[in-house]
Design an enzyme around this catalytic site. Structure first.
Site, PDB file in Angstrom:
ATOM      1  N   HIS A  63     -15.280  12.438  -4.173  1.00 43.08           N
ATOM      2  CA  HIS A  63     -15.946  11.472  -4.798  1.00 43.08           C
ATOM      3  C   HIS A  63     -15.881   9.657  -4.229  1.00 43.08           C
ATOM      4  O   HIS A  63     -15.645   8.920  -4.670  1.00 43.08           O
ATOM      5  CB  HIS A  63     -16.345  10.905  -5.665  1.00 43.08           C
ATOM      6  CG  HIS A  63     -17.597  12.883  -6.410  1.00 43.08           C
ATOM      7  ND1 HIS A  63     -18.571  12.988  -6.445  1.00 43.08           N
ATOM      8  CD2 HIS A  63     -16.411  13.975  -6.565  1.00 43.08           C
ATOM      9  CE1 HIS A  63     -19.014  14.169  -6.298  1.00 43.08           C
ATOM     10  NE2 HIS A  63     -17.639  14.898  -6.748  1.00 43.08           N
ATOM     11  N   TYR A 100      -7.610  13.054 -13.334  1.00 45.33           N
ATOM     12  CA  TYR A 100      -8.644  11.675 -12.843  1.00 45.33           C
ATOM     13  C   TYR A 100      -7.157  10.291 -13.192  1.00 45.33           C
ATOM     14  O   TYR A 100      -6.738   9.205 -12.644  1.00 45.33           O
ATOM     15  CB  TYR A 100      -9.484  11.456 -13.314  1.00 45.33           C
ATOM     16  CG  TYR A 100     -11.067  11.980 -13.240  1.00 45.33           C
ATOM     17  CD1 TYR A 100     -10.856  12.162 -12.314  1.00 45.33           C
ATOM     18  CD2 TYR A 100     -11.505  12.452 -13.632  1.00 45.33           C
ATOM     19  CE1 TYR A 100     -12.378  13.512 -12.193  1.00 45.33           C
ATOM     20  CE2 TYR A 100     -12.850  13.007 -13.744  1.00 45.33           C
ATOM     21  CZ  TYR A 100     -13.070  13.323 -12.406  1.00 45.33           C
ATOM     22  OH  TYR A 100     -14.419  14.285 -11.849  1.00 45.33           O
TER      23      TYR A 100
END
Length: 309
Positions: A29, A298
């Site tokens: 993303h 992440y």
């Protein structure tokens, strides 16, 4: 296993190999933008959870809409994953996150399967033959992933981030004031309905049109999404995000998110992490192992992009 060879590091390394390393960007993303919003709970969740943003007064929120690829140059005019990540600002000054994508189910059930999948995709890229032999081998060994790939193949090109539905995919557990527990899955439903572009419309669009389209749309007024929660039966699996719960499970409308415009500081928000494990009292993780992988991956991605990698 050392930190350098941990599964999350291997996942991020393979994703970089697949989509390229783009300094300063997320490893998935990569291209996105953040918007200002307000979430107004319906009150219907109050009997199930003590979470302040789901049962009390309206709260402010920040929403990141994104293209799913790790390559920021990926065209919006191609079908593929789109994301909607919401960071709710809670009354006590803390934040909690909810991450959604435009898929009805996740691609895999376990961290080990996810690593095997991205390795297969990377191997097909390296082969350059277009026959996807490694992906086909992965699907043969992991048939529970086939429905999600079928859904990917049926995707269209959304007319807008505001006309796309998003699923949180993973199960979470609501806990109320009496300690009662209820497993749920979330989905965002756009008030404008789901709308895709036709071939002629796609041909007229710029390659990266979705962020600009939403910004222009918001200049004419806000857009909104309703948050729905499906309530699991005790027999429904909460550990496997490749499995969709039966359609007759009860669902409640949790509240409405109203998006009003761009944030004033995109650079600040581009640096933030939207993390599915960032929860608040009244909401807990289920036994689905993937949110913990996402949290760890992440962190690896954040460390690299904040160091200019």
């Amino acid at each position: 296993m050392t930190a350098e060879t941990s599964l999350p590091v291997q996942v991020v390394n393979t994703m970089e190999h697949l989509d390229g390393r783009h300094a300063g960007y997320r490893r998935a993303h990569a291209r996105g933008a953040c918007f200002v919003a307000t979430f107004t709970p319906s009150g219907d969740a109050a009997k199930y959870t003590t979470a302040a943003h789901l049962a009390g007064a309206p709260v402010s929120a920040t929403v990141r809409f994104s293209n799913g690829s790790g390559n920021p140059a990926m065209p919006d005019t191609q079908p593929g994953g789109r994301g909607m990540a919401v960071k709710f600002a809670l009354p006590d000054g803390s934040f909690t996150d909810l991450i959604g994508v435009n898929l009805p189910r996740f691609l895999v059930a376990t961290p080990e399967q996810f690593l095997a999948l991205v390795r297969a995709l990377a191997a097909d890229k390296d082969a350059g033959t277009g026959d996807k032999v490694n992906l086909q081998a992965f699907l043969g060994a992991n048939p529970s992933s086939i429905p999600a790939f079928q859904a990917l193949g049926e995707m269209g090109v959304p007319a807008s981030f505001a006309t796309t539905g998003y699923q949180a995919l993973h199960a979470f557990v609501w806990v109320n004031a009496d300690g009662d527990r209820q497993a749920v899955r979330y989905r965002w439903v756009p008030s404008l309905g789901e709308q895709n572009l036709g071939p002629d419309e796609i041909a007229r669009e710029e390659e990266q049109f979705l962020i600009g389209e939403l910004t222009s749309r918001l200049a004419d007024g806000p857009v909104s999404f309703t948050l729905h929660a499906t309530l699991a039966d005790p027999s429904d699996p909460t550990h496997d995000a490749t499995v969709v719960w039966p359609s007759d499970r009860p669902s409640i409308e949790v509240g409405t998110l109203t998006v009003t415009g761009e944030v004033s500081d995109q650079d600040h928000w581009a640096a933030q992490i939207f993390d599915p494990t960032n929860l608040t009292p009244g909401i807990e993780l289920s036994d689905d192992p993937l949110p913990q992988l996402r949290n760890a991956a992440y962190s690896v991605s954040y460390d690299r992009r904040t160091h200019g990698e």
